[in-house]
Design a protein around this motif. Structure first.
Motif, mmCIF file in Angstrom:
data_model
loop_
_atom_site.group_PDB
_atom_site.id
_atom_site.type_symbol
_atom_site.label_atom_id
_atom_site.label_comp_id
_atom_site.label_asym_id
_atom_site.label_seq_id
_atom_site.Cartn_x
_atom_site.Cartn_y
_atom_site.Cartn_z
ATOM 1 N N ILE A 120 0.860 -1.179 0.000
ATOM 2 C CA ILE A 120 0.000 0.000 0.000
ATOM 3 C C ILE A 120 0.898 1.230 0.000
ATOM 4 O O ILE A 120 1.713 1.416 0.901
ATOM 5 C CB ILE A 120 -0.940 0.022 1.213
ATOM 6 N N GLU A 121 0.727 2.064 -1.019
ATOM 7 C CA GLU A 121 1.559 3.255 -1.193
ATOM 8 C C GLU A 121 0.710 4.496 -0.991
ATOM 9 O O GLU A 121 -0.447 4.557 -1.427
ATOM 10 C CB GLU A 121 2.165 3.261 -2.598
ATOM 11 N N ALA A 122 1.269 5.504 -0.326
ATOM 12 C CA ALA A 122 0.583 6.772 -0.138
ATOM 13 C C ALA A 122 1.176 7.811 -1.068
ATOM 14 O O ALA A 122 2.393 8.021 -1.086
ATOM 15 C CB ALA A 122 0.706 7.237 1.306
ATOM 16 N N LEU A 123 0.330 8.450 -1.879
ATOM 17 C CA LEU A 123 0.762 9.553 -2.728
ATOM 18 C C LEU A 123 0.612 10.826 -1.918
ATOM 19 O O LEU A 123 -0.503 11.295 -1.678
ATOM 20 C CB LEU A 123 -0.083 9.613 -4.003
ATOM 21 N N ILE A 124 1.736 11.390 -1.463
ATOM 22 C CA ILE A 124 1.689 12.496 -0.508
ATOM 23 C C ILE A 124 2.544 13.686 -0.934
ATOM 24 O O ILE A 124 2.762 14.604 -0.152
ATOM 25 C CB ILE A 124 2.147 12.030 0.891
ATOM 26 N N SER A 125 3.040 13.685 -2.165
ATOM 27 C CA SER A 125 3.867 14.803 -2.597
ATOM 28 C C SER A 125 3.043 16.086 -2.631
ATOM 29 O O SER A 125 1.813 16.064 -2.694
ATOM 30 C CB SER A 125 4.468 14.531 -3.982
ATOM 31 N N ILE A 169 -6.360 4.678 7.521
ATOM 32 C CA ILE A 169 -6.854 4.120 6.261
ATOM 33 C C ILE A 169 -5.998 2.959 5.757
ATOM 34 O O ILE A 169 -6.548 1.939 5.318
ATOM 35 C CB ILE A 169 -6.986 5.229 5.204
ATOM 36 N N PRO A 170 -4.659 3.040 5.777
ATOM 37 C CA PRO A 170 -3.870 1.893 5.284
ATOM 38 C C PRO A 170 -4.177 0.590 6.023
ATOM 39 O O PRO A 170 -4.265 -0.475 5.404
ATOM 40 C CB PRO A 170 -2.430 2.347 5.506
ATOM 41 N N THR A 171 -4.342 0.675 7.347
ATOM 42 C CA THR A 171 -4.636 -0.544 8.108
ATOM 43 C C THR A 171 -6.005 -1.101 7.750
ATOM 44 O O THR A 171 -6.179 -2.319 7.563
ATOM 45 C CB THR A 171 -4.566 -0.255 9.621
ATOM 46 N N ILE A 172 -6.996 -0.213 7.660
ATOM 47 C CA ILE A 172 -8.349 -0.659 7.301
ATOM 48 C C ILE A 172 -8.353 -1.261 5.893
ATOM 49 O O ILE A 172 -8.933 -2.330 5.659
ATOM 50 C CB ILE A 172 -9.338 0.514 7.385
ATOM 51 N N SER A 228 -6.733 -4.689 5.814
ATOM 52 C CA SER A 228 -7.567 -5.752 6.372
ATOM 53 C C SER A 228 -8.631 -6.197 5.379
ATOM 54 O O SER A 228 -8.966 -7.387 5.305
ATOM 55 C CB SER A 228 -8.215 -5.282 7.678
ATOM 56 N N PHE A 229 -9.167 -5.265 4.601
ATOM 57 C CA PHE A 229 -10.141 -5.630 3.575
ATOM 58 C C PHE A 229 -9.509 -6.472 2.480
ATOM 59 O O PHE A 229 -10.096 -7.443 1.998
ATOM 60 C CB PHE A 229 -10.770 -4.381 2.957
ATOM 61 N N LEU A 230 -8.316 -6.095 2.075
ATOM 62 C CA LEU A 230 -7.682 -6.768 0.947
ATOM 63 C C LEU A 230 -7.157 -8.142 1.308
ATOM 64 O O LEU A 230 -6.719 -8.892 0.428
ATOM 65 C CB LEU A 230 -6.555 -5.889 0.390
ATOM 66 N N GLU A 231 -7.180 -8.502 2.592
ATOM 67 C CA GLU A 231 -6.858 -9.871 2.979
ATOM 68 C C GLU A 231 -7.944 -10.827 2.515
ATOM 69 O O GLU A 231 -7.696 -12.016 2.315
ATOM 70 C CB GLU A 231 -6.694 -9.971 4.501
ATOM 71 N N ASP A 232 -9.169 -10.301 2.366
ATOM 72 C CA ASP A 232 -10.256 -11.112 1.825
ATOM 73 C C ASP A 232 -10.097 -11.202 0.306
ATOM 74 O O ASP A 232 -9.320 -10.474 -0.299
ATOM 75 C CB ASP A 232 -11.614 -10.491 2.166
ATOM 76 N N GLN A 233 -10.869 -12.065 -0.314
ATOM 77 C CA GLN A 233 -10.753 -12.254 -1.756
ATOM 78 C C GLN A 233 -11.598 -11.226 -2.505
ATOM 79 O O GLN A 233 -12.807 -11.338 -2.576
ATOM 80 C CB GLN A 233 -11.174 -13.673 -2.156
ATOM 81 N N GLU A 234 -10.942 -10.201 -3.035
ATOM 82 C CA GLU A 234 -11.550 -9.187 -3.883
ATOM 83 C C GLU A 234 -12.866 -8.625 -3.327
ATOM 84 O O GLU A 234 -13.934 -8.815 -3.919
ATOM 85 C CB GLU A 234 -11.750 -9.748 -5.302
ATOM 86 N N PRO A 235 -12.822 -7.912 -2.204
ATOM 87 C CA PRO A 235 -14.042 -7.294 -1.679
ATOM 88 C C PRO A 235 -14.547 -6.228 -2.640
ATOM 89 O O PRO A 235 -13.758 -5.540 -3.296
ATOM 90 C CB PRO A 235 -13.571 -6.667 -0.361
ATOM 91 N N ALA A 270 -15.759 -2.750 -4.199
ATOM 92 C CA ALA A 270 -15.323 -1.381 -3.920
ATOM 93 C C ALA A 270 -16.305 -0.662 -3.006
ATOM 94 O O ALA A 270 -15.901 0.120 -2.136
ATOM 95 C CB ALA A 270 -15.161 -0.616 -5.233
ATOM 96 N N GLN A 271 -17.608 -0.923 -3.178
ATOM 97 C CA GLN A 271 -18.604 -0.221 -2.363
ATOM 98 C C GLN A 271 -18.489 -0.577 -0.892
ATOM 99 O O GLN A 271 -18.699 0.269 -0.015
ATOM 100 C CB GLN A 271 -20.016 -0.536 -2.870
ATOM 101 N N VAL A 272 -18.141 -1.825 -0.600
ATOM 102 C CA VAL A 272 -17.986 -2.246 0.793
ATOM 103 C C VAL A 272 -16.847 -1.470 1.456
ATOM 104 O O VAL A 272 -16.957 -1.014 2.596
ATOM 105 C CB VAL A 272 -17.721 -3.766 0.866
ATOM 106 N N ILE A 273 -15.753 -1.288 0.732
ATOM 107 C CA ILE A 273 -14.612 -0.542 1.275
ATOM 108 C C ILE A 273 -14.987 0.919 1.490
ATOM 109 O O ILE A 273 -14.708 1.498 2.552
ATOM 110 C CB ILE A 273 -13.404 -0.663 0.330
ATOM 111 N N ALA A 274 -15.618 1.544 0.496
ATOM 112 C CA ALA A 274 -15.996 2.958 0.611
ATOM 113 C C ALA A 274 -16.965 3.182 1.765
ATOM 114 O O ALA A 274 -16.809 4.118 2.561
ATOM 115 C CB ALA A 274 -16.604 3.445 -0.700
ATOM 116 N N ASP A 275 -17.977 2.330 1.872
ATOM 117 C CA ASP A 275 -18.966 2.476 2.935
ATOM 118 C C ASP A 275 -18.324 2.335 4.314
ATOM 119 O O ASP A 275 -18.646 3.081 5.244
ATOM 120 C CB ASP A 275 -20.074 1.434 2.784
ATOM 121 N N SER A 276 -17.420 1.382 4.447
ATOM 122 C CA SER A 276 -16.786 1.146 5.740
ATOM 123 C C SER A 276 -15.893 2.310 6.149
ATOM 124 O O SER A 276 -15.915 2.749 7.306
ATOM 125 C CB SER A 276 -15.976 -0.152 5.696
ATOM 126 N N LEU A 277 -15.115 2.824 5.219
ATOM 127 C CA LEU A 277 -14.243 3.957 5.525
ATOM 128 C C LEU A 277 -15.051 5.178 5.956
ATOM 129 O O LEU A 277 -14.713 5.855 6.931
ATOM 130 C CB LEU A 277 -13.365 4.290 4.320
#
Length: 240
Positions: free
Chosen positions: A120-125, A171-174, A177-184, A186-193
């Motif tokens: 997981i990479e953060a674009l922070i420039s 956010i990186p930790t959350i 944890s989602f990506l440990e599952d098999q292809e969750p 996108a809506q599930v990730i957005a709603d949870s965040l």
């Protein structure tokens, strides 16, 4: 492959109109773009600014203008219209089928997270907000359009969620944890965040909050394109 784009957003507590504006458009040479702007302050004034910026970018993308050029033009337009006295943050997230890349144009101090595999990479420039001077340029990143890629972008209401209570959204930790599952989805990730960001603000969002998740899945079920929009209507209605 299949490209999924999901959005979850809400407005500041006790403010009837969100200062965040988001639009999705098909690219003329293949693909899709998401444009997200956050106007200065909140409420109707911020909504007017963010809507103006997004309309400008969408019109240019529809004509085949490149993402970076569209962002620069929107900044100059806002600067001219408001005499440099008003700013807005702007993100453009594109899945470009012509180049087979994901293009990220960012004028926003909020990071954008890109997950590929277990990394997981953060674009922070540095990426200044638009509208305060001429020739403001976006930070541009381009990555291959390939399965297993997830991009998360958001406005500063999410970034600063929980600050007044001494907490923050990891956010990186959350996301990890989602990506440990098999292809969750996108809506599930957005709603949870978004749900966790709201919870950190004690269920009274201190600012407008928007989360966008783009996922590239390895599989595709069919050749049908789908879009689902859910908009609550009533006293607390939230406009995109």
């Amino acid at each position: 492959m299949e490209i999924q784009i999901a959005v979850a957003k809400t407005n500041k507590y006790a403010v009837s109109e969100s200062g965040d504006t988001l639009e999705v458009i098909e690219r003329p040479n293949g693909g899709v773009s998401v444009v997200l702007a956050d106007g200065q302050t909140s409420g109707k004034a911020a909504k007017a600014i963010s809507s103006m910026v997004v309309r400008k970018v969408i019109a240019l993308l529809a004509e085949g203008v490149r993402d970076g050029a569209a962002a620069r033009a929107a900044s100059d337009y806002l600067y001219t219209e408001k005499n440099g006295k008003v700013s807005a943050t702007l993100n453009i997230l594109s899945a470009d089928l012509q180049t087979n890349t994901i293009v990220i144009a960012r004028n926003n101090h909020c990071p954008i997270y890109v997950a590929r595999g277990e990394m997981i990479e953060a674009l922070i420039s540095e990426a200044p907000a638009i509208g305060t001077s001429r020739n403001i340029r976006p930070d541009i990143s381009e990555i291959p359009l390939e399965g297993g890629t997830t991009v998360v972008m958001f406005t500063d209401g999410v970034l600063h969620a929980g600050e007044r209570y001494g907490e923050s959204l990891d956010i990186p930790t959350i996301l990890g944890s989602f990506l440990e599952d098999q292809e969750p989805p996108a809506q599930v990730i957005a709603d949870s965040l978004l749900a966790q960001a709201i919870q950190l603000d004690q269920n009274r969002p201190n600012d407008d909050m928007s989360v966008v998740v783009l996922r590239v899945l390895h599989h595709k079920q069919d050749l049908i394109r789908r879009m689902i929009v859910r908009l609550p209507v009533g006293p607390d209605e939230n406009e995109f």
